[in-house]
Design an enzyme around this catalytic site. Structure first.
Site: not given
Length: 463
Positions: A64, A119, A121, A212
Protein backbone atom coordinates in the site's frame (compact mmCIF):
# COMPACT_ATOMS: atom_id res chain seq x y z
CA UNK A 1 -2.09 -13.20 39.80
CA UNK A 2 -4.72 -15.39 38.13
CA UNK A 3 -2.78 -15.41 34.84
CA UNK A 4 0.50 -16.22 36.61
CA UNK A 5 -1.12 -19.05 38.57
CA UNK A 6 -2.71 -20.42 35.37
CA UNK A 7 0.67 -20.30 33.68
CA UNK A 8 2.42 -22.35 36.37
CA UNK A 9 -0.52 -24.71 36.72
CA UNK A 10 -0.33 -25.55 33.00
CA UNK A 11 3.38 -25.02 32.54
CA UNK A 12 4.05 -28.58 31.37
CA UNK A 13 1.12 -28.75 28.93
CA UNK A 14 3.04 -27.70 25.82
CA UNK A 15 1.23 -28.02 22.50
CA UNK A 16 2.02 -31.17 20.54
CA UNK A 17 1.06 -31.86 16.93
CA UNK A 18 -1.96 -34.18 16.70
CA UNK A 19 -0.20 -36.24 14.07
CA UNK A 20 1.63 -35.80 10.79
CA UNK A 21 0.42 -33.99 7.71
CA UNK A 22 -0.20 -36.33 4.79
CA UNK A 23 1.71 -33.91 2.57
CA UNK A 24 3.01 -30.39 2.80
CA UNK A 25 0.15 -28.05 1.82
CA UNK A 26 0.51 -24.88 -0.21
CA UNK A 27 1.24 -21.83 1.94
CA UNK A 28 0.78 -18.21 0.92
CA UNK A 29 3.20 -15.94 2.79
CA UNK A 30 1.54 -12.54 3.03
CA UNK A 31 3.67 -9.46 3.62
CA UNK A 32 1.48 -6.36 4.18
CA UNK A 33 3.63 -3.23 3.85
CA UNK A 34 3.11 0.52 3.83
CA UNK A 35 6.10 2.83 3.33
CA UNK A 36 8.75 0.46 4.71
CA UNK A 37 11.80 1.37 2.66
CA UNK A 38 14.31 0.56 5.41
CA UNK A 39 13.11 -2.98 6.16
CA UNK A 40 11.20 -4.27 3.13
CA UNK A 41 14.17 -5.98 1.47
CA UNK A 42 15.08 -7.79 4.69
CA UNK A 43 11.47 -8.94 5.05
CA UNK A 44 11.21 -10.27 1.51
CA UNK A 45 14.58 -12.02 1.80
CA UNK A 46 13.46 -13.73 5.02
CA UNK A 47 10.26 -14.93 3.34
CA UNK A 48 12.24 -16.35 0.41
CA UNK A 49 14.63 -18.12 2.80
CA UNK A 50 11.85 -20.14 4.48
CA UNK A 51 12.69 -23.85 4.38
CA UNK A 52 9.68 -25.00 2.39
CA UNK A 53 9.32 -26.46 -1.11
CA UNK A 54 9.28 -23.67 -3.69
CA UNK A 55 6.40 -25.26 -5.58
CA UNK A 56 4.23 -25.08 -2.45
CA UNK A 57 5.19 -21.60 -1.27
CA UNK A 58 3.63 -18.42 -2.64
CA UNK A 59 4.94 -15.03 -1.51
CA UNK A 60 2.46 -12.14 -1.69
CA UNK A 61 3.84 -8.63 -1.29
CA UNK A 62 0.76 -6.61 -0.38
CA UNK A 63 2.01 -3.09 -0.96
CA UNK A 64 0.00 0.00 0.00
CA UNK A 65 3.07 2.25 -0.12
CA UNK A 66 3.07 5.78 -1.50
CA UNK A 67 6.85 6.31 -1.69
CA UNK A 68 10.00 4.67 -3.05
CA UNK A 69 9.18 1.48 -1.12
CA UNK A 70 7.20 0.44 -4.20
CA UNK A 71 10.24 0.47 -6.44
CA UNK A 72 12.35 -1.40 -3.87
CA UNK A 73 9.68 -4.06 -3.29
CA UNK A 74 8.95 -4.49 -6.99
CA UNK A 75 12.64 -4.98 -7.78
CA UNK A 76 13.01 -7.49 -4.92
CA UNK A 77 10.02 -9.42 -6.28
CA UNK A 78 11.53 -9.42 -9.76
CA UNK A 79 14.82 -10.85 -8.46
CA UNK A 80 13.03 -13.61 -6.55
CA UNK A 81 10.94 -14.54 -9.55
CA UNK A 82 14.11 -14.83 -11.63
CA UNK A 83 15.42 -17.32 -9.04
CA UNK A 84 12.34 -19.48 -9.42
CA UNK A 85 10.25 -18.29 -6.48
CA UNK A 86 6.49 -17.99 -6.77
CA UNK A 87 6.18 -14.33 -5.85
CA UNK A 88 3.33 -11.91 -6.53
CA UNK A 89 3.79 -8.16 -6.13
CA UNK A 90 0.31 -6.73 -5.45
CA UNK A 91 0.19 -2.95 -5.01
CA UNK A 92 -3.03 -1.08 -4.27
CA UNK A 93 -3.78 2.40 -5.56
CA UNK A 94 -6.07 3.13 -2.59
CA UNK A 95 -5.45 2.17 1.03
CA UNK A 96 -9.06 1.15 1.68
CA UNK A 97 -9.41 -0.69 4.98
CA UNK A 98 -5.71 -0.16 5.74
CA UNK A 99 -4.01 -3.41 6.81
CA UNK A 100 -7.31 -5.33 7.01
CA UNK A 101 -8.13 -4.22 3.47
CA UNK A 102 -4.72 -5.32 2.20
CA UNK A 103 -5.05 -8.74 3.86
CA UNK A 104 -8.57 -9.21 2.51
CA UNK A 105 -7.39 -8.35 -1.00
CA UNK A 106 -4.54 -10.81 -0.57
CA UNK A 107 -6.92 -13.48 0.72
CA UNK A 108 -9.06 -13.19 -2.39
CA UNK A 109 -6.12 -13.77 -4.71
CA UNK A 110 -4.05 -16.17 -2.57
CA UNK A 111 -3.63 -19.74 -3.83
CA UNK A 112 -2.52 -21.23 -0.54
CA UNK A 113 -4.56 -23.38 1.81
CA UNK A 114 -2.68 -21.67 4.64
CA UNK A 115 -1.68 -18.03 5.16
CA UNK A 116 1.53 -17.04 6.97
CA UNK A 117 1.55 -13.34 7.84
CA UNK A 118 4.58 -11.21 8.74
CA UNK A 119 4.74 -7.48 9.37
CA UNK A 120 7.54 -5.53 7.73
CA UNK A 121 9.83 -5.41 10.77
CA UNK A 122 9.75 -9.15 11.54
CA UNK A 123 12.39 -11.67 10.49
CA UNK A 124 11.20 -15.29 10.60
CA UNK A 125 13.85 -18.01 10.80
CA UNK A 126 14.08 -20.47 7.88
CA UNK A 127 12.53 -23.29 9.95
CA UNK A 128 9.41 -21.29 10.91
CA UNK A 129 6.97 -23.16 8.67
CA UNK A 130 8.56 -26.55 9.34
CA UNK A 131 7.85 -26.06 13.05
CA UNK A 132 4.41 -24.44 12.75
CA UNK A 133 2.70 -26.50 10.05
CA UNK A 134 2.58 -29.92 11.84
CA UNK A 135 0.03 -28.51 14.30
CA UNK A 136 -2.47 -28.22 11.45
CA UNK A 137 -2.70 -32.02 11.34
CA UNK A 138 -5.65 -31.40 13.66
CA UNK A 139 -8.39 -30.16 11.29
CA UNK A 140 -9.91 -28.07 14.10
CA UNK A 141 -6.81 -25.86 14.40
CA UNK A 142 -7.32 -22.55 12.63
CA UNK A 143 -4.25 -20.58 13.78
CA UNK A 144 -0.72 -21.20 15.00
CA UNK A 145 0.82 -18.14 16.67
CA UNK A 146 4.53 -17.75 17.46
CA UNK A 147 6.09 -15.68 20.22
CA UNK A 148 7.52 -12.26 19.49
CA UNK A 149 11.20 -11.77 20.18
CA UNK A 150 13.08 -8.47 19.83
CA UNK A 151 15.82 -7.38 17.42
CA UNK A 152 16.78 -4.29 19.43
CA UNK A 153 15.99 -5.12 23.04
CA UNK A 154 19.14 -3.40 24.36
CA UNK A 155 19.05 -0.29 22.17
CA UNK A 156 17.77 2.05 24.91
CA UNK A 157 15.94 2.17 28.21
CA UNK A 158 12.69 2.57 26.27
CA UNK A 159 13.25 -0.60 24.23
CA UNK A 160 14.32 -2.57 27.31
CA UNK A 161 11.13 -1.64 29.12
CA UNK A 162 9.04 -2.44 26.05
CA UNK A 163 10.68 -5.85 25.77
CA UNK A 164 9.75 -6.72 29.35
CA UNK A 165 6.18 -5.53 28.83
CA UNK A 166 5.80 -7.63 25.67
CA UNK A 167 7.51 -10.66 27.21
CA UNK A 168 4.94 -10.63 29.98
CA UNK A 169 2.20 -10.81 27.37
CA UNK A 170 3.83 -13.45 25.15
CA UNK A 171 5.54 -15.66 27.70
CA UNK A 172 3.00 -15.69 30.55
CA UNK A 173 -0.34 -14.35 29.34
CA UNK A 174 -0.61 -16.04 25.95
CA UNK A 175 0.68 -19.35 27.29
CA UNK A 176 -1.67 -19.31 30.26
CA UNK A 177 -4.71 -18.50 28.13
CA UNK A 178 -3.92 -21.12 25.51
CA UNK A 179 -3.05 -23.98 27.82
CA UNK A 180 -5.98 -23.33 30.18
CA UNK A 181 -8.51 -23.36 27.36
CA UNK A 182 -9.23 -19.61 27.29
CA UNK A 183 -9.39 -17.47 24.18
CA UNK A 184 -6.20 -15.85 23.00
CA UNK A 185 -5.52 -13.80 19.91
CA UNK A 186 -3.45 -13.57 16.77
CA UNK A 187 -1.01 -10.68 17.13
CA UNK A 188 -1.08 -9.42 13.55
CA UNK A 189 2.20 -11.07 12.59
CA UNK A 190 4.31 -14.21 13.10
CA UNK A 191 1.32 -16.52 12.73
CA UNK A 192 -0.15 -19.02 10.27
CA UNK A 193 -3.89 -19.16 9.54
CA UNK A 194 -5.87 -21.91 7.93
CA UNK A 195 -7.55 -20.11 5.07
CA UNK A 196 -10.91 -21.78 5.70
CA UNK A 197 -10.81 -20.51 9.29
CA UNK A 198 -10.41 -16.88 8.16
CA UNK A 199 -13.22 -17.27 5.65
CA UNK A 200 -15.46 -19.02 8.15
CA UNK A 201 -14.93 -16.15 10.60
CA UNK A 202 -16.05 -13.61 8.01
CA UNK A 203 -12.71 -12.56 6.55
CA UNK A 204 -10.65 -9.51 7.47
CA UNK A 205 -12.88 -6.64 8.59
CA UNK A 206 -11.82 -3.01 8.86
CA UNK A 207 -14.36 -1.70 11.39
CA UNK A 208 -11.78 -1.84 14.22
CA UNK A 209 -8.12 -0.85 14.36
CA UNK A 210 -7.15 -4.32 15.59
CA UNK A 211 -8.24 -6.55 12.75
CA UNK A 212 -6.12 -9.35 14.24
CA UNK A 213 -7.89 -9.32 17.61
CA UNK A 214 -11.29 -9.01 15.94
CA UNK A 215 -10.72 -11.95 13.56
CA UNK A 216 -9.31 -14.06 16.41
CA UNK A 217 -12.40 -13.77 18.57
CA UNK A 218 -14.76 -14.29 15.63
CA UNK A 219 -12.89 -17.45 14.64
CA UNK A 220 -12.88 -18.89 18.17
CA UNK A 221 -16.57 -18.09 18.56
CA UNK A 222 -17.11 -20.08 15.36
CA UNK A 223 -15.51 -23.10 17.04
CA UNK A 224 -11.92 -23.01 15.73
CA UNK A 225 -8.99 -23.92 17.97
CA UNK A 226 -5.82 -21.84 18.21
CA UNK A 227 -2.32 -23.07 19.08
CA UNK A 228 0.37 -20.95 20.72
CA UNK A 229 4.05 -21.91 20.47
CA UNK A 230 6.16 -19.94 22.99
CA UNK A 231 9.29 -21.83 21.92
CA UNK A 232 8.91 -20.64 18.32
CA UNK A 233 10.18 -17.06 18.44
CA UNK A 234 10.17 -14.51 15.62
CA UNK A 235 12.14 -11.31 16.27
CA UNK A 236 10.78 -7.88 15.36
CA UNK A 237 11.83 -4.28 15.82
CA UNK A 238 10.69 -2.38 18.91
CA UNK A 239 9.81 1.31 18.42
CA UNK A 240 12.82 3.48 19.24
CA UNK A 241 10.95 6.79 18.97
CA UNK A 242 8.60 7.37 21.90
CA UNK A 243 6.08 9.03 19.60
CA UNK A 244 6.03 5.89 17.45
CA UNK A 245 5.58 3.83 20.61
CA UNK A 246 2.69 6.04 21.72
CA UNK A 247 1.10 5.74 18.28
CA UNK A 248 1.33 1.95 18.49
CA UNK A 249 -0.12 1.86 22.00
CA UNK A 250 -2.95 4.22 21.03
CA UNK A 251 -3.89 2.00 18.06
CA UNK A 252 -3.79 -1.21 20.09
CA UNK A 253 -5.78 0.31 22.95
CA UNK A 254 -8.44 1.92 20.76
CA UNK A 255 -8.78 -1.22 18.65
CA UNK A 256 -9.22 -3.50 21.66
CA UNK A 257 -12.05 -1.33 22.99
CA UNK A 258 -13.68 -1.29 19.54
CA UNK A 259 -13.41 -5.07 19.36
CA UNK A 260 -14.92 -5.45 22.82
CA UNK A 261 -17.80 -3.17 21.89
CA UNK A 262 -18.35 -5.15 18.72
CA UNK A 263 -18.03 -8.72 20.01
CA UNK A 264 -18.64 -8.85 23.76
CA UNK A 265 -22.44 -9.25 23.41
CA UNK A 266 -21.91 -12.32 21.20
CA UNK A 267 -19.19 -13.66 23.51
CA UNK A 268 -21.36 -13.35 26.61
CA UNK A 269 -24.33 -14.99 24.83
CA UNK A 270 -22.21 -17.88 23.57
CA UNK A 271 -22.22 -21.38 25.02
CA UNK A 272 -18.60 -21.25 26.10
CA UNK A 273 -17.85 -21.91 29.80
CA UNK A 274 -18.22 -18.96 32.13
CA UNK A 275 -14.47 -18.93 32.88
CA UNK A 276 -13.75 -18.45 29.14
CA UNK A 277 -16.29 -15.66 28.85
CA UNK A 278 -15.04 -13.98 32.03
CA UNK A 279 -11.45 -14.00 30.79
CA UNK A 280 -12.57 -12.60 27.42
CA UNK A 281 -14.43 -9.82 29.22
CA UNK A 282 -11.33 -8.93 31.25
CA UNK A 283 -9.11 -9.17 28.18
CA UNK A 284 -11.22 -6.87 26.01
CA UNK A 285 -11.96 -4.29 28.72
CA UNK A 286 -8.61 -4.29 30.52
CA UNK A 287 -7.54 -1.03 28.91
CA UNK A 288 -10.12 0.86 30.96
CA UNK A 289 -7.41 0.77 33.63
CA UNK A 290 -5.72 3.66 31.80
CA UNK A 291 -8.73 5.89 32.51
CA UNK A 292 -8.54 4.90 36.17
CA UNK A 293 -4.83 5.78 36.28
CA UNK A 294 -5.56 9.26 34.92
CA UNK A 295 -8.29 9.72 37.53
CA UNK A 296 -5.87 8.54 40.21
CA UNK A 297 -3.28 11.05 38.98
CA UNK A 298 -5.80 13.87 39.28
CA UNK A 299 -7.02 12.80 42.72
CA UNK A 300 -3.73 11.65 44.25
CA UNK A 301 -2.61 14.95 45.75
CA UNK A 302 -5.99 15.83 47.33
CA UNK A 303 -6.16 12.28 48.69
CA UNK A 304 -2.69 12.61 50.23
CA UNK A 305 -3.64 15.88 51.93
CA UNK A 306 -6.82 14.39 53.36
CA UNK A 307 -5.08 11.24 54.55
CA UNK A 308 -2.24 13.15 56.19
CA UNK A 309 -4.79 15.13 58.16
CA UNK A 310 -6.54 11.93 59.25
CA UNK A 311 -3.20 10.43 60.21
CA UNK A 312 -1.30 7.82 58.23
CA UNK A 313 -0.93 5.59 61.30
CA UNK A 314 -4.69 4.95 61.27
CA UNK A 315 -4.71 3.98 57.60
CA UNK A 316 -1.54 1.92 57.27
CA UNK A 317 -3.38 -1.31 58.14
CA UNK A 318 -5.48 -0.75 55.01
CA UNK A 319 -2.84 0.85 52.79
CA UNK A 320 -0.04 -1.66 53.22
CA UNK A 321 -1.96 -4.79 52.13
CA UNK A 322 -3.42 -2.96 49.12
CA UNK A 323 -0.07 -1.55 48.06
CA UNK A 324 1.77 -4.82 48.63
CA UNK A 325 -0.86 -6.88 46.79
CA UNK A 326 -0.92 -4.62 43.74
CA UNK A 327 2.87 -4.29 43.56
CA UNK A 328 3.54 -7.99 44.17
CA UNK A 329 1.15 -9.17 41.43
CA UNK A 330 2.60 -6.64 38.98
CA UNK A 331 6.18 -7.67 39.73
CA UNK A 332 5.39 -11.40 39.78
CA UNK A 333 3.92 -11.21 36.28
CA UNK A 334 6.94 -9.59 34.66
CA UNK A 335 9.67 -11.21 36.76
CA UNK A 336 8.17 -14.63 35.93
CA UNK A 337 8.34 -13.90 32.20
CA UNK A 338 12.01 -12.94 32.37
CA UNK A 339 12.92 -15.93 34.52
CA UNK A 340 11.20 -18.24 32.03
CA UNK A 341 13.37 -16.74 29.29
CA UNK A 342 16.50 -17.38 31.32
CA UNK A 343 17.09 -13.78 32.38
CA UNK A 344 17.94 -12.89 35.95
CA UNK A 345 15.18 -11.85 38.31
CA UNK A 346 17.32 -9.22 40.04
CA UNK A 347 17.74 -7.05 36.97
CA UNK A 348 14.07 -7.39 36.13
CA UNK A 349 13.03 -6.50 39.66
CA UNK A 350 15.20 -3.40 39.52
CA UNK A 351 13.33 -2.36 36.36
CA UNK A 352 9.91 -2.44 38.08
CA UNK A 353 9.85 1.29 38.98
CA UNK A 354 10.58 2.11 35.32
CA UNK A 355 7.82 -0.22 34.12
CA UNK A 356 5.34 1.37 36.51
CA UNK A 357 6.45 4.85 35.51
CA UNK A 358 6.13 4.09 31.80
CA UNK A 359 2.62 2.71 32.31
CA UNK A 360 1.64 5.83 34.22
CA UNK A 361 3.23 8.12 31.63
CA UNK A 362 1.27 6.42 28.84
CA UNK A 363 -2.02 6.59 30.71
CA UNK A 364 -3.16 9.90 29.22
CA UNK A 365 -2.38 8.75 25.67
CA UNK A 366 -4.16 5.44 26.20
CA UNK A 367 -7.11 6.85 28.15
CA UNK A 368 -7.84 9.04 25.13
CA UNK A 369 -7.70 5.91 22.97
CA UNK A 370 -10.21 4.17 25.27
CA UNK A 371 -12.69 7.03 24.94
CA UNK A 372 -12.23 7.14 21.17
CA UNK A 373 -12.75 3.38 20.98
CA UNK A 374 -15.99 3.65 22.93
CA UNK A 375 -17.55 6.20 20.65
CA UNK A 376 -16.05 5.67 17.19
CA UNK A 377 -15.54 2.85 14.73
CA UNK A 378 -12.24 2.17 12.97
CA UNK A 379 -10.33 5.38 12.20
CA UNK A 380 -6.93 5.92 10.61
CA UNK A 381 -4.50 3.02 10.95
CA UNK A 382 -1.41 4.99 12.00
CA UNK A 383 1.53 2.70 11.36
CA UNK A 384 4.52 2.36 13.65
CA UNK A 385 7.69 3.65 11.91
CA UNK A 386 10.51 1.13 11.43
CA UNK A 387 14.15 2.10 10.90
CA UNK A 388 16.00 -1.24 10.80
CA UNK A 389 17.52 -0.78 14.24
CA UNK A 390 19.17 -4.01 15.33
CA UNK A 391 21.08 -4.73 18.53
CA UNK A 392 22.25 -1.67 20.44
CA UNK A 393 23.42 0.36 17.44
CA UNK A 394 21.76 2.37 14.71
CA UNK A 395 20.53 5.85 13.82
CA UNK A 396 16.93 6.87 13.33
CA UNK A 397 16.57 10.58 14.06
CA UNK A 398 17.66 11.61 10.55
CA UNK A 399 15.41 9.08 8.78
CA UNK A 400 11.96 9.27 7.25
CA UNK A 401 8.64 8.17 8.77
CA UNK A 402 8.80 10.12 12.00
CA UNK A 403 5.64 9.58 14.04
CA UNK A 404 3.49 12.63 14.55
CA UNK A 405 3.66 14.31 17.93
CA UNK A 406 0.17 14.82 19.29
CA UNK A 407 -1.02 17.81 21.27
CA UNK A 408 -1.38 15.71 24.42
CA UNK A 409 2.34 16.12 25.11
CA UNK A 410 1.42 19.52 26.59
CA UNK A 411 -1.00 17.84 29.01
CA UNK A 412 1.67 15.27 29.92
CA UNK A 413 4.13 18.08 30.61
CA UNK A 414 1.56 19.87 32.77
CA UNK A 415 0.98 16.71 34.81
CA UNK A 416 4.75 16.32 35.23
CA UNK A 417 4.96 19.92 36.48
CA UNK A 418 2.02 19.31 38.83
CA UNK A 419 3.70 16.29 40.40
CA UNK A 420 7.00 18.15 40.68
CA UNK A 421 5.20 20.85 42.65
CA UNK A 422 3.42 18.20 44.75
CA UNK A 423 6.71 16.43 45.49
CA UNK A 424 8.39 19.63 46.66
CA UNK A 425 5.33 20.49 48.74
CA UNK A 426 5.26 17.02 50.34
CA UNK A 427 8.94 17.29 51.30
CA UNK A 428 8.43 20.75 52.75
CA UNK A 429 5.44 19.57 54.82
CA UNK A 430 7.17 16.32 55.85
CA UNK A 431 4.64 14.08 54.08
CA UNK A 432 7.32 11.44 53.59
CA UNK A 433 4.95 8.49 53.18
CA UNK A 434 3.53 10.12 50.04
CA UNK A 435 6.88 10.59 48.30
CA UNK A 436 7.20 7.13 46.63
CA UNK A 437 3.81 7.55 44.96
CA UNK A 438 4.47 11.12 43.88
CA UNK A 439 7.91 10.28 42.48
CA UNK A 440 6.56 7.39 40.38
CA UNK A 441 3.91 9.65 38.83
CA UNK A 442 6.41 12.48 38.38
CA UNK A 443 8.92 10.18 36.71
CA UNK A 444 6.28 8.64 34.43
CA UNK A 445 4.81 11.85 33.05
CA UNK A 446 8.19 13.63 32.90
CA UNK A 447 9.81 10.71 31.05
CA UNK A 448 7.08 10.45 28.40
CA UNK A 449 6.71 14.20 27.95
CA UNK A 450 10.47 14.74 27.84
CA UNK A 451 11.08 12.01 25.27
CA UNK A 452 8.17 13.25 23.17
CA UNK A 453 9.60 16.76 23.07
CA UNK A 454 13.14 15.49 22.41
CA UNK A 455 11.84 13.38 19.52
CA UNK A 456 10.18 16.36 17.86
CA UNK A 457 10.07 16.30 14.07
CA UNK A 458 13.19 17.31 12.17
CA UNK A 459 13.99 17.46 8.45
CA UNK A 460 14.43 13.88 7.24
CA UNK A 461 17.32 12.69 5.10
CA UNK A 462 16.83 10.58 2.03
CA UNK A 463 16.91 6.81 2.71
Amino acid sequence: MLIVSLYYRHRGAAARPAGALDSLPRVSVQLPIFNEVYVVERLIAAAAALDYPKDRLEIQILDDSTDETRAVAREAARRLAALGHDVAYRPRTRRDGFKAGALQAGLESARGEFLAIFDADFVPAPDFLRRAMPHFADPRVGLVQARWDHLNRDYSLLTRIQSILLDGHFVIEHTARHRSGRFFNFNGTAGVWRRRCVEDAGGWQADTLTEDLDASYRAQLAGWRFVYLPDLAVPGELPVDVNGFKTQQHRWTKGSIQTGRKLLPAILRSRHPWRVKAEALVHLTGNFSHVLVVLLALLLVPAILIRERIGWQRLIALDFPLFFGATFSFAAFYVSSQCELGRGWKRTLSAMPFLMSLGIGLSLNNARAVLEGLFSSAGEFARTPKYRIEGSEGRWRDKKYRARRDAFVAAEALLAAWFLFATVFAMKENYWTALPFLLIFLNGFAYIAGLSLWSRARPAASP
